[in-house]
Design a protein around this motif. Structure first.
Motif, PDB file in Angstrom:
ATOM      1  N   ILE A 109       0.868  -1.181   0.000  1.00 14.98           N
ATOM      2  CA  ILE A 109       0.000   0.000   0.000  1.00 14.98           C
ATOM      3  C   ILE A 109       0.902   1.227   0.000  1.00 14.98           C
ATOM      4  O   ILE A 109       1.719   1.408   0.899  1.00 14.98           O
ATOM      5  CB  ILE A 109      -0.940  -0.002   1.214  1.00 14.98           C
ATOM      6  N   VAL A 110       0.764   2.023  -1.056  1.00 12.98           N
ATOM      7  CA  VAL A 110       1.618   3.195  -1.251  1.00 12.98           C
ATOM      8  C   VAL A 110       0.740   4.411  -1.528  1.00 12.98           C
ATOM      9  O   VAL A 110      -0.459   4.280  -1.743  1.00 12.98           O
ATOM     10  CB  VAL A 110       2.606   2.966  -2.424  1.00 12.98           C
ATOM     11  N   GLY A 111       1.356   5.583  -1.536  1.00  8.77           N
ATOM     12  CA  GLY A 111       0.636   6.788  -1.913  1.00  8.77           C
ATOM     13  C   GLY A 111       0.264   6.736  -3.385  1.00  8.77           C
ATOM     14  O   GLY A 111       0.877   6.015  -4.178  1.00  8.77           O
ATOM     15  N   ALA A 112      -0.739   7.496  -3.756  1.00  3.72           N
ATOM     16  CA  ALA A 112      -1.226   7.491  -5.139  1.00  3.72           C
ATOM     17  C   ALA A 112      -0.125   7.818  -6.137  1.00  3.72           C
ATOM     18  O   ALA A 112      -0.117   7.316  -7.259  1.00  3.72           O
ATOM     19  CB  ALA A 112      -2.381   8.475  -5.283  1.00  3.72           C
ATOM     20  N   ALA A 113       0.840   8.638  -5.748  1.00  2.66           N
ATOM     21  CA  ALA A 113       1.906   9.059  -6.654  1.00  2.66           C
ATOM     22  C   ALA A 113       2.789   7.909  -7.099  1.00  2.66           C
ATOM     23  O   ALA A 113       3.386   7.959  -8.164  1.00  2.66           O
ATOM     24  CB  ALA A 113       2.767  10.127  -5.991  1.00  2.66           C
ATOM     25  N   GLU A 114       2.884   6.854  -6.307  1.00  4.34           N
ATOM     26  CA  GLU A 114       3.774   5.751  -6.667  1.00  4.34           C
ATOM     27  C   GLU A 114       3.033   4.443  -6.927  1.00  4.34           C
ATOM     28  O   GLU A 114       3.649   3.391  -7.066  1.00  4.34           O
ATOM     29  CB  GLU A 114       4.847   5.561  -5.594  1.00  4.34           C
ATOM     30  N   ALA A 115       1.701   4.503  -7.018  1.00  4.63           N
ATOM     31  CA  ALA A 115       0.908   3.301  -7.267  1.00  4.63           C
ATOM     32  C   ALA A 115       1.241   2.695  -8.622  1.00  4.63           C
ATOM     33  O   ALA A 115       1.436   3.402  -9.602  1.00  4.63           O
ATOM     34  CB  ALA A 115      -0.574   3.624  -7.186  1.00  4.63           C
ATOM     35  N   SER A 119       2.730  -3.949 -10.563  1.00  6.80           N
ATOM     36  CA  SER A 119       3.879  -4.320  -9.729  1.00  6.80           C
ATOM     37  C   SER A 119       3.449  -4.639  -8.301  1.00  6.80           C
ATOM     38  O   SER A 119       4.286  -4.744  -7.413  1.00  6.80           O
ATOM     39  CB  SER A 119       4.904  -3.180  -9.700  1.00  6.80           C
ATOM     40  N   GLY A 120       2.150  -4.740  -8.078  1.00  2.96           N
ATOM     41  CA  GLY A 120       1.653  -5.069  -6.750  1.00  2.96           C
ATOM     42  C   GLY A 120       1.629  -3.898  -5.793  1.00  2.96           C
ATOM     43  O   GLY A 120       1.547  -4.091  -4.579  1.00  2.96           O
ATOM     44  N   LYS A 121       1.686  -2.669  -6.314  1.00  4.72           N
ATOM     45  CA  LYS A 121       1.639  -1.474  -5.466  1.00  4.72           C
ATOM     46  C   LYS A 121       0.310  -0.775  -5.712  1.00  4.72           C
ATOM     47  O   LYS A 121       0.067  -0.276  -6.804  1.00  4.72           O
ATOM     48  CB  LYS A 121       2.788  -0.522  -5.801  1.00  4.72           C
ATOM     49  N   ILE A 122      -0.545  -0.770  -4.665  1.00  5.95           N
ATOM     50  CA  ILE A 122      -1.856  -0.142  -4.825  1.00  5.95           C
ATOM     51  C   ILE A 122      -1.919   1.155  -4.030  1.00  5.95           C
ATOM     52  O   ILE A 122      -1.294   1.300  -2.993  1.00  5.95           O
ATOM     53  CB  ILE A 122      -3.016  -1.085  -4.436  1.00  5.95           C
ATOM     54  N   SER A 123      -2.697   2.085  -4.552  1.00  8.24           N
ATOM     55  CA  SER A 123      -2.849   3.406  -3.937  1.00  8.24           C
ATOM     56  C   SER A 123      -3.614   3.307  -2.630  1.00  8.24           C
ATOM     57  O   SER A 123      -4.581   2.541  -2.515  1.00  8.24           O
ATOM     58  CB  SER A 123      -3.611   4.323  -4.896  1.00  8.24           C
TER      59      SER A 123
END
Length: 158
Positions: A109-115, A119-123
């Motif tokens: 779980i990442v910030g929207a800027a790096e979603a 790659s398995g990174k959700i906002s």
């Protein structure tokens, strides 16, 4: 005056944005300027597709530079030091199983800027992340998504 939007992100995400900004400002801008110069040398600009293409790319790059600068100026680096190790928050990776018998899914779980869902990174603003944040390892959670409700069991938090 309206408060500026904050952009939560990990330190790694901020570094990637800084690198992208540097690349856009140093090499990409000069490449596009060179393409515009070459295209101008072809003559009539009204029917010059190379010129139009280079100008369109220049517009896109300048817009992206402004967007990244805005994000970096209002970045909020996520610090999970005061959050329990088994609690889901921005900057953590969570694995869950949709009940009754689905395969485990893992997302950071990442910030929207790096979603980057591929790659398995959700906002943190996505329905799944919103439904998980604040919950803990072992909990069963109902998550409302545009596709309907899903019931999941949290099996790992890192």
């Amino acid at each position: 005056m309206a408060e500026e939007k904050k952009y939560p992100m990990t330190a790694e995400g901020k570094q990637k944005l800084e690198e992208e900004l540097n690349t856009l400002k140093t090499s990409k801008r000069s490449e596009i300027i060179e393409r515009i110069k070459i295209a101008r040398s072809f003559g009539d600009l009204s029917e010059n597709s190379e010129y139009e293409s280079a100008k369109d790319e220049q517009s896109f790059v300048e817009g992206r530079i402004k967007t990244i600068e805005q994000m970096l100026n209002h970045a909020e680096i996520i610090d999970n030091k005061n959050i329990d190790v088994d609690e889901i928050a921005v900057g953590k990776t969570v694995t869950f199983k949709e009940l009754p018998d689905e395969e485990p899914e893992t997302y950071s779980i990442v910030g929207a800027a790096e979603a980057d869902p591929f790659s398995g990174k959700i906002s943190n603003e996505s329905p799944i992340a919103k439904g998980l944040i604040g919950h803990r390892l072992g909990e069963v959670v109902n998550i409302e998504t545009p596709g309907g409700s899903m019931k999941v069991k949290i099996t790992e938090v890192k």
